[in-house]
Design a protein around this motif. Structure first.
Motif, PDB file in Angstrom:
ATOM      1  N   ALA A 289      22.971  -8.073  21.123  1.00  0.00           N
ATOM      2  CA  ALA A 289      22.896  -9.338  20.374  1.00  0.00           C
ATOM      3  C   ALA A 289      24.231  -9.655  19.715  1.00  0.00           C
ATOM      4  O   ALA A 289      24.652 -10.819  19.665  1.00  0.00           O
ATOM      5  CB  ALA A 289      21.779  -9.266  19.339  1.00  0.00           C
ATOM      6  N   SER A 290      24.913  -8.622  19.230  1.00  0.00           N
ATOM      7  CA  SER A 290      26.229  -8.841  18.614  1.00  0.00           C
ATOM      8  C   SER A 290      27.249  -9.292  19.654  1.00  0.00           C
ATOM      9  O   SER A 290      28.107 -10.136  19.375  1.00  0.00           O
ATOM     10  CB  SER A 290      26.706  -7.570  17.910  1.00  0.00           C
ATOM     11  N   LEU A 291      27.154  -8.753  20.881  1.00  0.00           N
ATOM     12  CA  LEU A 291      28.061  -9.180  21.948  1.00  0.00           C
ATOM     13  C   LEU A 291      27.789 -10.626  22.361  1.00  0.00           C
ATOM     14  O   LEU A 291      28.719 -11.366  22.718  1.00  0.00           O
ATOM     15  CB  LEU A 291      27.917  -8.264  23.171  1.00  0.00           C
ATOM     16  N   TYR A 292      26.525 -11.022  22.314  1.00  0.00           N
ATOM     17  CA  TYR A 292      26.166 -12.401  22.629  1.00  0.00           C
ATOM     18  C   TYR A 292      26.558 -13.368  21.508  1.00  0.00           C
ATOM     19  O   TYR A 292      26.488 -14.581  21.672  1.00  0.00           O
ATOM     20  CB  TYR A 292      24.656 -12.524  22.870  1.00  0.00           C
ATOM     21  N   GLY A 293      26.926 -12.807  20.355  1.00  0.00           N
ATOM     22  CA  GLY A 293      27.323 -13.650  19.234  1.00  0.00           C
ATOM     23  C   GLY A 293      26.183 -14.147  18.381  1.00  0.00           C
ATOM     24  O   GLY A 293      26.344 -15.101  17.610  1.00  0.00           O
ATOM     25  N   LEU A 294      25.011 -13.507  18.497  1.00  0.00           N
ATOM     26  CA  LEU A 294      23.883 -13.906  17.662  1.00  0.00           C
ATOM     27  C   LEU A 294      24.146 -13.510  16.212  1.00  0.00           C
ATOM     28  O   LEU A 294      24.563 -12.389  15.938  1.00  0.00           O
ATOM     29  CB  LEU A 294      22.588 -13.242  18.139  1.00  0.00           C
ATOM     30  N   LYS A 295      23.890 -14.423  15.309  1.00  0.00           N
ATOM     31  CA  LYS A 295      24.084 -14.144  13.891  1.00  0.00           C
ATOM     32  C   LYS A 295      23.016 -13.173  13.403  1.00  0.00           C
ATOM     33  O   LYS A 295      21.908 -13.124  13.931  1.00  0.00           O
ATOM     34  CB  LYS A 295      24.033 -15.443  13.091  1.00  0.00           C
ATOM     35  N   THR A 296      23.359 -12.399  12.388  1.00  0.00           N
ATOM     36  CA  THR A 296      22.453 -11.368  11.873  1.00  0.00           C
ATOM     37  C   THR A 296      21.080 -11.931  11.545  1.00  0.00           C
ATOM     38  O   THR A 296      20.052 -11.301  11.834  1.00  0.00           O
ATOM     39  CB  THR A 296      23.058 -10.702  10.622  1.00  0.00           C
ATOM     40  N   ALA A 297      21.050 -13.122  10.991  1.00  0.00           N
ATOM     41  CA  ALA A 297      19.784 -13.723  10.573  1.00  0.00           C
ATOM     42  C   ALA A 297      18.845 -13.991  11.743  1.00  0.00           C
ATOM     43  O   ALA A 297      17.622 -13.899  11.612  1.00  0.00           O
ATOM     44  CB  ALA A 297      20.053 -15.034   9.832  1.00  0.00           C
ATOM     45  N   GLU A 298      19.402 -14.316  12.916  1.00  0.00           N
ATOM     46  CA  GLU A 298      18.543 -14.631  14.065  1.00  0.00           C
ATOM     47  C   GLU A 298      18.244 -13.430  14.937  1.00  0.00           C
ATOM     48  O   GLU A 298      17.350 -13.480  15.786  1.00  0.00           O
ATOM     49  CB  GLU A 298      19.135 -15.765  14.919  1.00  0.00           C
ATOM     50  N   ARG A 299      18.961 -12.332  14.734  1.00  0.00           N
ATOM     51  CA  ARG A 299      18.774 -11.164  15.601  1.00  0.00           C
ATOM     52  C   ARG A 299      17.363 -10.597  15.511  1.00  0.00           C
ATOM     53  O   ARG A 299      16.734 -10.324  16.531  1.00  0.00           O
ATOM     54  CB  ARG A 299      19.794 -10.070  15.264  1.00  0.00           C
ATOM     55  N   LYS A 300      16.875 -10.397  14.292  1.00  0.00           N
ATOM     56  CA  LYS A 300      15.553  -9.790  14.114  1.00  0.00           C
ATOM     57  C   LYS A 300      14.477 -10.623  14.816  1.00  0.00           C
ATOM     58  O   LYS A 300      13.631 -10.080  15.550  1.00  0.00           O
ATOM     59  CB  LYS A 300      15.219  -9.653  12.624  1.00  0.00           C
ATOM     60  N   GLU A 301      14.542 -11.932  14.617  1.00  0.00           N
ATOM     61  CA  GLU A 301      13.546 -12.819  15.223  1.00  0.00           C
ATOM     62  C   GLU A 301      13.626 -12.774  16.741  1.00  0.00           C
ATOM     63  O   GLU A 301      12.605 -12.691  17.434  1.00  0.00           O
ATOM     64  CB  GLU A 301      13.765 -14.252  14.733  1.00  0.00           C
ATOM     65  N   GLN A 302      14.855 -12.816  17.285  1.00  0.00           N
ATOM     66  CA  GLN A 302      15.027 -12.815  18.735  1.00  0.00           C
ATOM     67  C   GLN A 302      14.615 -11.484  19.361  1.00  0.00           C
ATOM     68  O   GLN A 302      14.008 -11.442  20.429  1.00  0.00           O
ATOM     69  CB  GLN A 302      16.480 -13.126  19.108  1.00  0.00           C
ATOM     70  N   ILE A 303      14.951 -10.390  18.689  1.00  0.00           N
ATOM     71  CA  ILE A 303      14.584  -9.064  19.200  1.00  0.00           C
ATOM     72  C   ILE A 303      13.065  -8.928  19.281  1.00  0.00           C
ATOM     73  O   ILE A 303      12.523  -8.468  20.287  1.00  0.00           O
ATOM     74  CB  ILE A 303      15.208  -7.954  18.326  1.00  0.00           C
TER      75      ILE A 303
ATOM     76  N   LEU B 137      17.848 -12.212  25.467  1.00  0.00           N
ATOM     77  CA  LEU B 137      18.159 -12.276  24.033  1.00  0.00           C
ATOM     78  C   LEU B 137      18.752 -13.609  23.573  1.00  0.00           C
ATOM     79  O   LEU B 137      18.389 -14.124  22.520  1.00  0.00           O
ATOM     80  CB  LEU B 137      19.133 -11.145  23.669  1.00  0.00           C
ATOM     81  N   HIS B 138      19.683 -14.142  24.352  1.00  0.00           N
ATOM     82  CA  HIS B 138      20.384 -15.355  23.908  1.00  0.00           C
ATOM     83  C   HIS B 138      19.758 -16.628  24.476  1.00  0.00           C
ATOM     84  O   HIS B 138      20.386 -17.684  24.494  1.00  0.00           O
ATOM     85  CB  HIS B 138      21.868 -15.280  24.294  1.00  0.00           C
ATOM     86  N   GLU B 139      18.493 -16.500  24.936  1.00  0.00           N
ATOM     87  CA  GLU B 139      17.717 -17.628  25.449  1.00  0.00           C
ATOM     88  C   GLU B 139      18.464 -18.384  26.558  1.00  0.00           C
ATOM     89  O   GLU B 139      18.719 -19.591  26.447  1.00  0.00           O
ATOM     90  CB  GLU B 139      17.315 -18.573  24.320  1.00  0.00           C
TER      91      GLU B 139
END
Length: 245
Positions: free
Chosen positions: A103-117, A152-154
């Motif tokens: 998720a960090s490599l995809y550039g997902l912000k910390t706030a959205e990572r939990k929801e996306q995971i 992960l990054h939809e």
């Protein structure tokens, strides 16, 4: 000419490695929202074709367009998810740690990572195993985790290279059910396979034999064109190549 609703178009695509010609003048149109299957025996060029579509390989001749524009890999990657034949996972980490890293490599912000995971692990039915080390996963669970990472990054388009290889029939059905749910969400899926019942579940098929597309249409239309009752018979009519070869 770009066909209406075409998301990926291949025109005269060929690829050689040294003196070996792997793909020969492949032309295809993949429609938005379809599950498009690339079907063929081992060595027919399926993986090479996928790599050309996502910019991991450069064609010897021909072109790839994505949404009407010439393929530029760095611009394409935010729009696609890719699942290779081999699982690229860190066995010593938990599923959540693998997902967080990607998720960090995809550039997902910390706030959205939990929801996306949580969302992607629910999609592949692995949410209860989020904190389990990957080395404790079965082969089928690793394939589903790889699919979760690709989601992960939809992405708008998913490229899945033999996503069910080595998986038992019951689990294969569950994974294909998830593919159809993704299609219903508006995703486009490009899937390589050599499994007959999977081919029948695709909206359209590209049949690869010796690096050439011998047919591209719906499974029923292909069988009707060749006057046969199975997709494998199509291959047998084209030079005696069995899908099991």
């Amino acid at each position: 000419m770009i066909q209406l609703n075409s998301i990926i178009q291949l025109k005269g695509l060929s690829k050689s490695f040294g003196s070996q010609e792997v793909l020969k003048s492949v032309s295809l149109n993949i429609q938005k929202g379809d599950i498009y299957g690339l079907l063929g025996p081992s060595g027919s060029g399926k993986t090479t074709l996928i790599k050309l579509m996502i910019g991991l390989e450069t064609p010897s001749t021909g072109s790839v367009t994505f949404k009407g524009n010439k393929l530029k890999a760095n611009e394409l990657y935010p729009s696609i998810g890719y699942m290779a034949q081999s699982d690229a996972l860190y066995d010593e980490l938990t599923a959540k740690e693998n997902l967080s890293f990607m998720a960090s490599l995809y550039g997902l912000k910390t706030a959205e990572r939990k929801e996306q995971i949580e969302k992607v692990m629910t999609t592949v039915d692995l949410l209860d195993h989020l904190y389990k080390p990957v080395h404790q996963f079965s082969g089928g669970m690793k394939r589903r985790l790889s699919l979760a990472i690709a989601l992960l990054h939809e992405p708008e388009v998913l490229f899945l290279d033999e996503p069910t290889v080595g998986i038992d029939p019951v689990l294969r059905k569950e994974i294909w059910d998830s593919f159809h749910r993704l299609k219903e969400e508006g995703r486009t899926l490009v899937i390589t396979t050599h499994v007959m019942d999977e081919a029948e579940r695709c909206d359209r098929l590209g049949l690869l034999s010796h690096g050439e597309i011998i047919s591209s249409d719906t499974p029923d239309a292909i069988k009707e064109t060749y006057g046969v009752t199975s997709i494998e018979d199509v291959f047998l009519k084209n030079g005696g190549v069995s899908i099991a070869d």
